[in-house]
Design a protein around this motif. Structure first.
Motif, PDB file in Angstrom:
ATOM      1  N   SER A  32       0.821  -1.209   0.000  1.00  0.00           N
ATOM      2  CA  SER A  32       0.000   0.000   0.000  1.00  0.00           C
ATOM      3  C   SER A  32       0.854   1.258   0.000  1.00  0.00           C
ATOM      4  O   SER A  32       0.468   2.289  -0.537  1.00  0.00           O
ATOM      5  CB  SER A  32      -0.939   0.004   1.211  1.00  0.00           C
ATOM      6  N   GLN A  41       3.536   1.618  -1.574  1.00  0.00           N
ATOM      7  CA  GLN A  41       4.082   1.807  -2.907  1.00  0.00           C
ATOM      8  C   GLN A  41       3.018   2.222  -3.912  1.00  0.00           C
ATOM      9  O   GLN A  41       3.336   2.586  -5.039  1.00  0.00           O
ATOM     10  CB  GLN A  41       4.742   0.507  -3.374  1.00  0.00           C
ATOM     11  N   GLN A  42       1.771   2.166  -3.520  1.00  0.00           N
ATOM     12  CA  GLN A  42       0.663   2.458  -4.425  1.00  0.00           C
ATOM     13  C   GLN A  42       0.008   3.777  -4.038  1.00  0.00           C
ATOM     14  O   GLN A  42      -0.326   3.998  -2.885  1.00  0.00           O
ATOM     15  CB  GLN A  42      -0.375   1.335  -4.357  1.00  0.00           C
ATOM     16  N   THR A  43      -0.155   4.655  -5.007  1.00  0.00           N
ATOM     17  CA  THR A  43      -0.901   5.894  -4.783  1.00  0.00           C
ATOM     18  C   THR A  43      -2.170   5.834  -5.616  1.00  0.00           C
ATOM     19  O   THR A  43      -2.232   5.145  -6.632  1.00  0.00           O
ATOM     20  CB  THR A  43      -0.069   7.121  -5.192  1.00  0.00           C
ATOM     21  N   TYR A  44      -3.188   6.583  -5.190  1.00  0.00           N
ATOM     22  CA  TYR A  44      -4.491   6.493  -5.836  1.00  0.00           C
ATOM     23  C   TYR A  44      -4.912   7.835  -6.429  1.00  0.00           C
ATOM     24  O   TYR A  44      -4.711   8.889  -5.806  1.00  0.00           O
ATOM     25  CB  TYR A  44      -5.538   6.005  -4.838  1.00  0.00           C
ATOM     26  N   SER A  94       0.082   2.694 -10.210  1.00  0.00           N
ATOM     27  CA  SER A  94       0.785   3.969  -9.997  1.00  0.00           C
ATOM     28  C   SER A  94       2.203   3.947 -10.555  1.00  0.00           C
ATOM     29  O   SER A  94       2.797   5.000 -10.778  1.00  0.00           O
ATOM     30  CB  SER A  94       0.817   4.321  -8.507  1.00  0.00           C
ATOM     31  N   LYS A 135       1.315   4.298 -14.280  1.00  0.00           N
ATOM     32  CA  LYS A 135       0.324   5.380 -14.390  1.00  0.00           C
ATOM     33  C   LYS A 135      -0.735   5.054 -15.449  1.00  0.00           C
ATOM     34  O   LYS A 135      -1.164   5.922 -16.216  1.00  0.00           O
ATOM     35  CB  LYS A 135       1.007   6.718 -14.699  1.00  0.00           C
ATOM     36  N   THR A 178      -4.619  -2.422  -6.419  1.00  0.00           N
ATOM     37  CA  THR A 178      -4.711  -1.393  -7.459  1.00  0.00           C
ATOM     38  C   THR A 178      -6.137  -0.904  -7.728  1.00  0.00           C
ATOM     39  O   THR A 178      -6.305   0.075  -8.460  1.00  0.00           O
ATOM     40  CB  THR A 178      -4.112  -1.907  -8.788  1.00  0.00           C
ATOM     41  N   CYS A 195      -9.217   1.212  -7.654  1.00  0.00           N
ATOM     42  CA  CYS A 195      -9.265   2.617  -7.225  1.00  0.00           C
ATOM     43  C   CYS A 195     -10.679   3.198  -7.232  1.00  0.00           C
ATOM     44  O   CYS A 195     -10.901   4.289  -6.705  1.00  0.00           O
ATOM     45  CB  CYS A 195      -8.345   3.479  -8.079  1.00  0.00           C
ATOM     46  N   GLN A 252     -11.211  10.010  -3.197  1.00  0.00           N
ATOM     47  CA  GLN A 252      -9.989   9.277  -3.498  1.00  0.00           C
ATOM     48  C   GLN A 252      -9.959   8.040  -2.599  1.00  0.00           C
ATOM     49  O   GLN A 252     -10.422   8.095  -1.445  1.00  0.00           O
ATOM     50  CB  GLN A 252      -8.765  10.168  -3.232  1.00  0.00           C
TER      51      GLN A 252
END
Length: 286
Positions: free
Chosen positions: A130, A132-135, A178, A181, A214, A216, A282
């Motif tokens: 989590s 390492q992952q952006t939303y 992310s 992208k 992933t 979102c 988000q």
């Protein structure tokens, strides 16, 4: 003697004619049609509402060649016992009923063979992953061309499949990597066919995301009321159940519905529509 022969011939011809007529009548009687088809059953379960409106678990099934999952009763395939967590490929006999029962569907399915049964292990949410992952925000999601194209496809399916016999919602999960992208959309799910108008509500259950890291957002569309009388109406926009799902799962919700505040029966399905967003702006992890 000649009279007797004449009578005999007359009755013989009459018997032949009646036999031919009976044969024609029998030939015109509708009969059930059977064929062998391949079905795919998802490891994920869906939910659907019965006549009482109570939600219950169901299978997600699609026939070979279809691109959308349909919600089926757990006992919808005779001789098949479903186990959650397995993807199935089935060979079945599909019967198209000439005279469908009043309380049933137009088709019946009986298991011939389980071609494959594959265990599916869903990724557990890991805190390290989590981090390492952006939303993306919901406004960014709905602006992406890949997502927009899939939403338009779902709306078009809703309209094309709507008729006086019923209507269906369509939906799918949206995923975002992310690192690359890039957005991707999950398999489109077709909700149960809702017949009737007054007191009925369409729905669609998306099941479990294929990637819980992933994912979102989620999308679905509401249905037209073109084939309903003008005495029927509904408010547009997300329902309380939609909002509850978004809040509980901490996922942005995206909806296609008609632009008017109140949709009335008989309004054309090609009327203007718009995108509604609800829930968090988000994704919040976890």
């Amino acid at each position: 003697m000649n009279i007797q022969k004449t009578r005999f011939c007359f009755y013989a011809i009459l018997l032949i004619v009646l036999s031919l007529l009976a044969s024609c009548i029998d030939d015109n009687e509708p009969v059930d049609k059977q064929e062998t088809v391949t079905l795919y059953v998802s490891a994920n379960m869906g939910q659907t509402s019965g006549l009482t409106g109570t939600m219950h678990d169901c299978m997600l099934v699609k026939e070979k060649g279809d691109d959308t999952w349909n919600t089926w009763a757990l006992e919808g395939i005779k001789g098949f016992n479903y186990e959650k967590g397995y993807d199935y490929e089935l060979l079945v006999t599909k019967t198209t009923y000439a005279n469908p029962p009043a309380d049933g569907g137009a088709y019946g399915y009986s298991l011939i063979q389980i071609v494959s049964k594959t265990a599916i292990v869903h990724a557990k949410i890991a805190k390290q992953a989590s981090l390492q992952q952006t939303y993306p925000t919901v406004s960014a999601i709905i602006s992406d061309p890949t997502v927009k194209s899939k939403m338009e496809e779902a709306w078009a399916k809703m309209k094309s499949n709507a008729s006086s016999s019923g209507r269906n919602e369509y939906g799918f999960y949206i995923y975002y990597d992310s690192n690359s992208k890039q957005y991707s959309c999950g398999t489109m799910v077709k909700g149960p066919t809702i017949a009737g108008c007054e007191g009925t509500n369409a729905s669609v259950s998306l099941g479990i995301p294929t990637n819980n890291i992933t994912v979102c957002a989620f999308f679905h569309c509401h249905t037209t009321l073109e084939y309903c009388p003008s005495t029927v109406s509904r408010a547009t926009g997300p329902s309380s159940a939609d909002k509850s799902f978004a809040t509980t799962n901490k996922l942005p919700g995206i909806l296609y519905d008609y632009s008017t505040k109140k949709l009335v029966g008989g309004m054309k399905k090609d009327a203007s529509y718009k995108v509604y967003t609800f829930g968090p702006s988000q994704r919040v992890f976890p």
